[in-house]
Design a protein around this motif. Structure first.
Motif, PDB file in Angstrom:
ATOM      1  N   LEU A 110       2.452  11.833  -1.021  1.00 36.96           N
ATOM      2  CA  LEU A 110       3.865  11.401  -0.240  1.00 36.96           C
ATOM      3  C   LEU A 110       4.906  12.534  -0.332  1.00 36.96           C
ATOM      4  O   LEU A 110       4.981  13.467  -1.068  1.00 36.96           O
ATOM      5  N   SER A 118       0.855  -1.264  -0.169  1.00 37.68           N
ATOM      6  CA  SER A 118       0.011   0.066   0.160  1.00 37.68           C
ATOM      7  C   SER A 118       0.872   1.060   0.023  1.00 37.68           C
ATOM      8  O   SER A 118       2.195   1.137   0.662  1.00 37.68           O
ATOM      9  N   SER A 175       0.677   3.633   1.961  1.00 37.93           N
ATOM     10  CA  SER A 175       1.260   3.787   3.389  1.00 37.93           C
ATOM     11  C   SER A 175       2.389   3.386   3.775  1.00 37.93           C
ATOM     12  O   SER A 175       2.779   3.812   4.712  1.00 37.93           O
ATOM     13  N   GLU A 176       2.893   2.242   3.122  1.00 39.47           N
ATOM     14  CA  GLU A 176       4.159   1.675   3.340  1.00 39.47           C
ATOM     15  C   GLU A 176       5.307   2.542   2.697  1.00 39.47           C
ATOM     16  O   GLU A 176       6.617   2.118   2.728  1.00 39.47           O
TER      17      GLU A 176
END
Length: 313
Positions: free
Chosen positions: A104, A59, A61-62
């Motif tokens: 990000l 994901s 988020s990683e």
């Protein structure tokens, strides 16, 4: 956690997802198509990153951070590419735009700096704290790593190692000055001198190596001719190695790194190149005698160094 490293070039955009140990888990390459509006290029880069994340089955988020190595004048603190001749871009807000598209954090740096960082951390320089890297290509790129950290200079505009003047009033450099290290130590300079030598010696074996077409001369022609015993080729190689050694000796004396890493196609010569440089540097006294030895080594991760360095920003 992972990071994405992007190596942005005038022809291709290479990107990869990297783990904390410097393993590239997945990578891809797309065409830059830099003649388009920069917004379209950046949107394609975002799509490329998203596809890598999806293909690796992780994901977003990683992903801790995205790093980019860009050609030209770049300010790392703002993420702006002020000018890039390779891309024909001016004042492009690369960091801000890509960060918005990916949600990000994004960091950018000059591509030569990024390649040096990748090689220093995960390639030939990984066992050293202090290294200098010179990339001998169309020009001479450079990177300075001190204490495993990239030294970029004010506004990320430093480390232009190819543009220190070696011969005042000498050969014209692409930067507009004369006598720069780039004008003597780049592959472009080597090809220029190879062609001069061929013109002066019509019997040189280098003509056979280029099928009688001087425009086929490349950065390996003189080295190949020298191996066949050609005198004209040998003179070109000796002159090139001499200038390169003088440049390297300057960096030994200024920075006293543990190692200097050489990258670029010319370095395919391996020990045939580095052994000769070490010999000349030793003869230069101050750079080697009575001071810590500086290892002269060739790059190991050239194709991936940009991705690895960008991911490490």
């Amino acid at each position: 956690m992972y990071r994405i490293g992007i190596d942005l070039g005038g022809t291709n955009v290479k990107a990869g997802i990297v783990d904390k140990d410097g393993n590239i888990l997945i990578k891809s390459k797309i065409k830059t198509l830099a003649d388009r509006p920069y917004e379209e290029v950046i949107k394609d880069m975002a799509k490329q990153c998203k596809k890598l994340i999806a293909d690796l089955k992780i994901s977003a988020s990683e992903i801790e951070q995205v790093g980019i190595g860009c050609p030209g004048a770049v300010t790392g603190s703002t993420g702006v590419i002020e000018y890039s001749n390779n891309l024909n871009w001016k004042n492009v807000p690369m960091g801000e735009m890509l960060s918005s598209l990916l949600a990000l954090p994004v960091k950018i740096s000059n591509d030569a700096n990024v390649a040096a960082l990748g090689e220093a951390l995960f390639g030939a320089g990984k066992k050293y704290d202090d290294v200098i890297m010179l990339t001998l290509g169309t020009g001479v790129g450079g990177g300075i790593i001190i204490g495993k950290k990239l030294i970029e200079g004010n506004e990320s505009k430093g480390a232009e190692l190819g543009h220190a003047v070696m011969c005042v009033g000498g050969e014209l450099c692409t930067c507009g000055r004369r006598g720069c290290i780039e004008a003597y130590c780049s592959a472009t300079a080597l090809i220029r001198e190879t062609k001069k030598a061929m013109e002066e010696d019509k019997n040189s074996v280098m003509w056979k190596l280029t099928d009688g077409n001087i425009d086929k001369a490349n950065g390996l022609t003189a080295f190949d001719g020298e191996k066949l015993g050609d005198e004209a080729a040998s003179k070109v190689v000796k002159q090139y190695v001499f200038y390169l050694s003088e440049a390297i000796m300057n960096y030994c004396n200024i920075f006293r790194p543990q190692a200097i890493i050489l990258g670029g196609g010319v370095c395919a010569q391996g020990r045939n190149l580095t052994d000769r440089i070490v010999k000349l540097c030793k003869e230069g006294h101050y750079g080697f005698r009575g001071t810590p030895a500086v290892e002269i080594i060739t790059a190991e991760r050239e194709n991936d160094a940009g991705i690895l360095g960008a991911a490490s920003l």
